[in-house]
Design a protein around this motif. Structure first.
Motif, short mmCIF file in Angstrom:
data_model
loop_
_atom_site.label_atom_id
_atom_site.label_comp_id
_atom_site.label_asym_id
_atom_site.label_seq_id
_atom_site.Cartn_x
_atom_site.Cartn_y
_atom_site.Cartn_z
N THR A 63 0.76 -1.31 0.10
CA THR A 63 0.01 -0.12 0.03
C THR A 63 0.72 1.44 0.00
O THR A 63 0.38 2.44 0.12
N ASP A 64 2.06 1.10 -0.14
CA ASP A 64 3.17 2.13 -0.27
C ASP A 64 3.17 2.75 -1.61
O ASP A 64 3.77 1.90 -2.49
N PRO A 65 2.70 4.09 -1.83
CA PRO A 65 2.67 4.49 -3.12
C PRO A 65 4.07 4.63 -3.82
O PRO A 65 4.52 4.43 -4.78
N THR A 66 5.25 4.83 -2.63
CA THR A 66 6.51 5.22 -3.09
C THR A 66 7.11 3.94 -3.77
O THR A 66 7.86 3.87 -4.71
N PHE A 67 6.66 2.56 -3.19
CA PHE A 67 7.18 1.63 -3.52
C PHE A 67 6.84 1.28 -5.12
O PHE A 67 7.55 1.00 -6.15
N TRP A 68 5.46 1.69 -5.40
CA TRP A 68 5.02 1.25 -6.78
C TRP A 68 5.52 2.33 -7.79
O TRP A 68 5.80 1.99 -8.83
N GLU A 69 5.84 3.64 -7.31
CA GLU A 69 6.35 4.42 -8.26
C GLU A 69 7.78 3.93 -8.49
O GLU A 69 8.17 3.94 -9.71
N SER A 70 8.46 3.64 -7.49
CA SER A 70 9.99 3.12 -7.79
C SER A 70 9.87 1.93 -8.72
O SER A 70 10.63 1.77 -9.60
N LEU A 71 8.93 1.10 -8.54
CA LEU A 71 8.93 -0.16 -9.34
C LEU A 71 8.55 0.20 -10.67
O LEU A 71 9.02 -0.24 -11.80
N GLY A 72 7.64 1.03 -10.98
CA GLY A 72 7.14 1.37 -12.05
C GLY A 72 8.31 2.12 -12.93
O GLY A 72 8.55 1.95 -14.15
N ARG A 73 9.09 2.92 -12.13
CA ARG A 73 10.15 3.65 -12.75
C ARG A 73 11.25 2.58 -13.30
O ARG A 73 11.85 2.84 -14.57
N THR A 74 11.32 1.50 -12.56
CA THR A 74 12.25 0.51 -12.85
C THR A 74 11.92 -0.42 -13.86
O THR A 74 12.45 -0.69 -14.85
N PHE A 75 10.51 -0.40 -14.23
CA PHE A 75 10.09 -1.13 -15.53
C PHE A 75 10.40 -0.05 -16.78
O PHE A 75 10.57 -0.58 -17.87
N GLU A 76 9.99 1.17 -16.68
CA GLU A 76 10.41 2.11 -17.48
C GLU A 76 11.93 2.08 -17.92
O GLU A 76 12.24 1.95 -19.29
N PHE A 77 12.59 1.94 -17.02
CA PHE A 77 14.18 1.88 -17.31
C PHE A 77 14.38 0.64 -18.05
O PHE A 77 14.91 0.63 -19.04
N LEU A 78 13.82 -0.40 -17.59
CA LEU A 78 13.94 -1.65 -18.26
C LEU A 78 13.59 -1.68 -19.68
O LEU A 78 14.25 -2.41 -20.58
N LEU A 79 12.49 -1.21 -19.92
CA LEU A 79 11.88 -1.14 -21.23
C LEU A 79 12.67 -0.37 -22.12
O LEU A 79 12.46 -0.40 -23.20
N LEU A 80 13.24 0.69 -21.50
CA LEU A 80 14.08 1.58 -22.40
C LEU A 80 15.30 1.07 -22.45
O LEU A 80 15.80 1.02 -23.79
#
Lengths: 295, 448
Positions: A63-80
């Motif tokens: 339920t921690d939004p920061t966790f999801w944000e940083s996970l999302g950012r990691t996938f952006e990084f991966l997809l890039l």
């Protein structure tokens, strides 16, 4: 009889050192992390109770939004970075696979290992220099083109790009080497026959070489995904997750919780979730990409 | 520690010494004799104060036969290493480095030994120890927690205004700005020339302790704001705190682009290379700025107290004390104490300063030679007369709160959130941490 028993035990004895080492450095910390993830565990409060709290830590993480944000950012990084690394790596592998240029080819192959042998932290430091606004070589090139200097590490989007570029620089050679190994697996007679049939390199790649590359590509996908999910040193040295949280990838966040806030319970829960995610992705890659070559 | 308690402690100490009757006979060599051959390890940083200590410590080793070793770590990893050393039972460090914001955590957790154990022991206490000879604000803020001394001030910082007087003169100013407002309204526009890549001011704001301490907190106090009110609730939405944070946003137009990636070294470098005209930095960087190998402005460098705000002179305060690990063996503890007592002593203060350190003792700065040689001395002594001992809260929860401020503080500067939105986010998250720690239920004393 005695000999039979010895023969039965001999293989076990041979693999025992490896298995024991694996248990000690792999399984034991993993089990410990799983146990810790179910406890309230604040390292800096040695006197506080370390009770089991069930799935509380997991609930906090999910339920921690920061966790999801940083996970999302990691996938952006991966997809890039992953597609670029694969494309560039394949290109380099194909060039090196071409016959001729003996010495140059050997030299190139050797030099491909250099980025791989460089520590992440050093790559990060080099990155800080390359992207330095005043003295960085990138801005120097821009100035040759008459472009104004860019504040690479001081703006969210460019900082993200700078970290990605350093990752691509470091890991494209790895992809190239793995794919080159795949290309050398292609039986020469089949390749030669194909070359007589068609002049299109694309057709040769698609129908002859690609099947041999798939196991390598699967390995690259699995390894690079796991690597990026745990990518820490490079980012920490280059940007410390900043500016703002522009480059705070998931492992930078976990480190922050685990070793700045020292909440090992939460950090372990995050790490376990990440492990589960890595396993799921690996299975997916194997199912979707991996194909055995039928001889 | 209240000044009265400090006085009581030192009086008691004096009495103990007198009662022992050996006060005059005390010598470091004798005190150290039982510990000859002991090796102690300290954690140091790559900063001038530590290089100074390394330069002078062979004398201690020679006198005592105690072998002092050290490991140099980057600041951002140093707390982590020590906490893991304490909790992992590795007994690696004997001389503990205590940042002003770690003292609550280290003392509260019982990781460092109260100094009274040593200074009340006539065999170990130098009769000339004179705790009162430290600047009271330093001993209180990074040596003392809940009335007990845990560390002696070693590497001492005050925020100062370092400026390039040649650039200021060229622009028609005959002195530095006295107030932040002046800096913004008069100095900023005159000294900022983006086309020449020159800027009036740089405020190191990189994510990490640099953002939370050097950038964020620095702008709260002079404007009358603060992080917490007296009940430990967030005070960031108060008009004063908001004024400070708004001011920082406004001032950014006179700072180099990408200031949110500036750490200490970038800010100091920008001044040293003549790119910015003024910075507010720790006194400890004086050495870098006056070193011709690293600085182009040696002859143009001048130092003043930080600009005042509506609430007066509230400069950044920071620094490190040295303490003794509670996990070391008793003989190592005693040896560590002897080293700490020696390196922070009044007798060595002059050597320490001449080697590039900034002593926390008052006496050496009265020396006219020191005063005239080091431009930073007068503004620093002035800054230490006033100032806020809890410039940053020193309780154990600070590192967690600092992380939150570092994240949202940079987001504010980037304009991703307004100062109000950012303050709200920090407030909510910070209060959750303080709630969990038990400050609101009365479980924990409101100490900071």
């Amino acid at each position: 009889m005695a000999r039979g028993r010895r023969e039965r035990w001999a293989p076990l004895a041979f693999i025992a050192p490896a298995v024991i080492t694996l248990l000690a450095v792999g399984l034991y910390p993993l089990i410990l992390a799983v146990i810790t993830s179910f406890r309230q565990y604040l390292v800096t409060k040695p006197r506080a109770p370390r009770d089991f709290v069930g799935f509380d830590n997991y609930a906090t993480v999910l339920t921690d939004p920061t966790f999801w944000e940083s996970l999302g950012r990691t996938f952006e990084f991966l997809l890039l970075v992953l597609p670029i690394e694969l494309a560039l790596g394949l290109g380099i592998a194909l060039l090196l696979h071409k016959p001729g240029l003996g010495l140059l080819r050997t030299l190139t192959r050797v030099s491909l290992v250099i980025p791989l042998a460089t520590t992440f932290a050093v790559v990060g430091l080099v990155g800080r220099l390359i992207f330095n606004r005043e003295f960085g070589v990138i801005n120097w090139f821009l100035s040759l083109l008459g472009l104004p200097p860019v504040e690479w590490l001081g703006q969210p989007a460019t900082a993200f790009a700078a970290v990605a570029i350093m990752d691509i620089w470091q890991w494209t050679p790895f992809v190239a080497l793995v794919l080159l190994a795949g290309l050398t697996m292609v039986p020469p007679e089949i390749e030669e026959a194909a070359r007589l049939e068609t002049k299109s390199p694309w057709k040769i790649l698609r129908h002859i070489q690609l099947p041999y590359l798939l196991p390598g590509i699967t390995a690259v996908l699995i390894l690079r995904t796991a690597d990026i999910l745990k990518l820490f040193d490079l980012v920490f040295v280059m940007t410390r997750g900043g500016p703002g949280s522009a480059t705070e990838l998931i492992s930078v966040y976990i480190q922050r919780i685990g070793f700045r806030v020292f909440d090992q319970g939460i950090a372990s829960a995050q790490a376990i979730l990440l492990l589960i995610l890595t396993i799921i992705l690996s299975r997916l890659y194997i199912r979707l990409v991996y194909r055995e070559v039928e001889a | 520690m209240k000044r009265r308690e400090l006085l009581a402690a030192s009086t008691a100490l004096a009495l103990v010494m007198a009662a022992g009757g050996e006060a005059s006979a005390w010598s470091l060599e004798e005190a150290a004799a039982p510990y000859k051959g002991t090796t102690i390890k300290a954690l140091f940083l790559d900063r001038p104060g530590y290089r100074a200590a390394i330069e002078i410590l062979p004398e201690f080793e020679e006198k005592t036969g105690i072998d002092v070793t050290w490991e140099i770590l980057p600041y951002e990893n140093s707390r982590e290493r020590q906490v893991l050393d304490f909790t992992g039972g590795t007994q690696e460090f004997d001389v503990i480095l205590i940042d002003v914001v770690w003292i609550g955590e280290f003392a509260d957790s019982g990781w460092v030994v109260p100094m009274e154990e040593f200074y009340n022991d006539p065999k170990l206490a130098d009769p000339d120890l004179n705790l009162e000879g430290f600047f009271p604000i330093l001993l209180e803020s990074f040596g003392t927690w809940d009335g007990k001394v845990y560390g002696l001030p070693f590497d001492n910082y005050s925020g100062l205004l370092f400026y390039n007087k040649c650039q200021l003169e060229e622009a028609g100013f005959d002195g530095p700005p006295e107030t932040w407002q002046q800096l913004l309204e008069e100095y900023g526009p005159e000294l900022t020339k983006p086309e020449e890549n020159r800027y009036a001011f740089a405020l190191q704001s990189r994510r990490g302790e640099t953002q939370s301490a050097d950038s964020f907190m620095r702008m709260l106090w002079p404007f009358g704001g603060s992080l917490l009110d007296e009940n430990f609730r967030s005070n960031l939405l108060s008009p004063e705190s908001q004024a400070g944070l708004e001011f920082r946003q406004e001032l950014m137009k006179y700072m180099p682009p990408g200031i949110v990636d500036y750490d200490h070294s970038e800010a100091v470098n920008a001044l040293a290379q003549g790119r910015v005209a003024m910075i507010t930095e720790w006194s400890a960087f004086y050495g870098t700025l006056t070193d011709p190998a690293q600085s182009k402005i040696v002859d143009c460098l001048a130092v003043a107290p930080e600009p005042k705000g509506p609430a007066g002179l509230k400069p950044a305060l920071g620094g490190f004390s040295l303490g003794v690990s509670a996990f070391s063996d008793p003989e190592k503890q005693a040896a560590a104490w002897l080293f700490i007592q020696w390196v922070t002593s009044e007798a060595k203060a002059r050597d320490y300063i001449l080697a590039g350190g900034v002593s926390g003792r008052m006496k050496p700065y009265e020396d006219p030679e020191i005063k005239s040689k080091y431009l930073y001395v007068e503004p620093m002594v002035l800054s230490w007369q006033g100032g806020v001992p809890d410039f940053r809260p020193r309780f154990p929860e600070w590192p967690a709160i600092s992380e939150i401020i570092a994240e949202w503080g940079t987001k504010m500067m980037l304009g991703e959130v307004t100062t109000e939105e950012g303050a709200k986010e920090i407030g909510t998250r910070m209060e959750a941490i303080l709630e969990q720690a038990g400050y609101y239920s009365g479980q924990k004393k409101l100490l900071k």
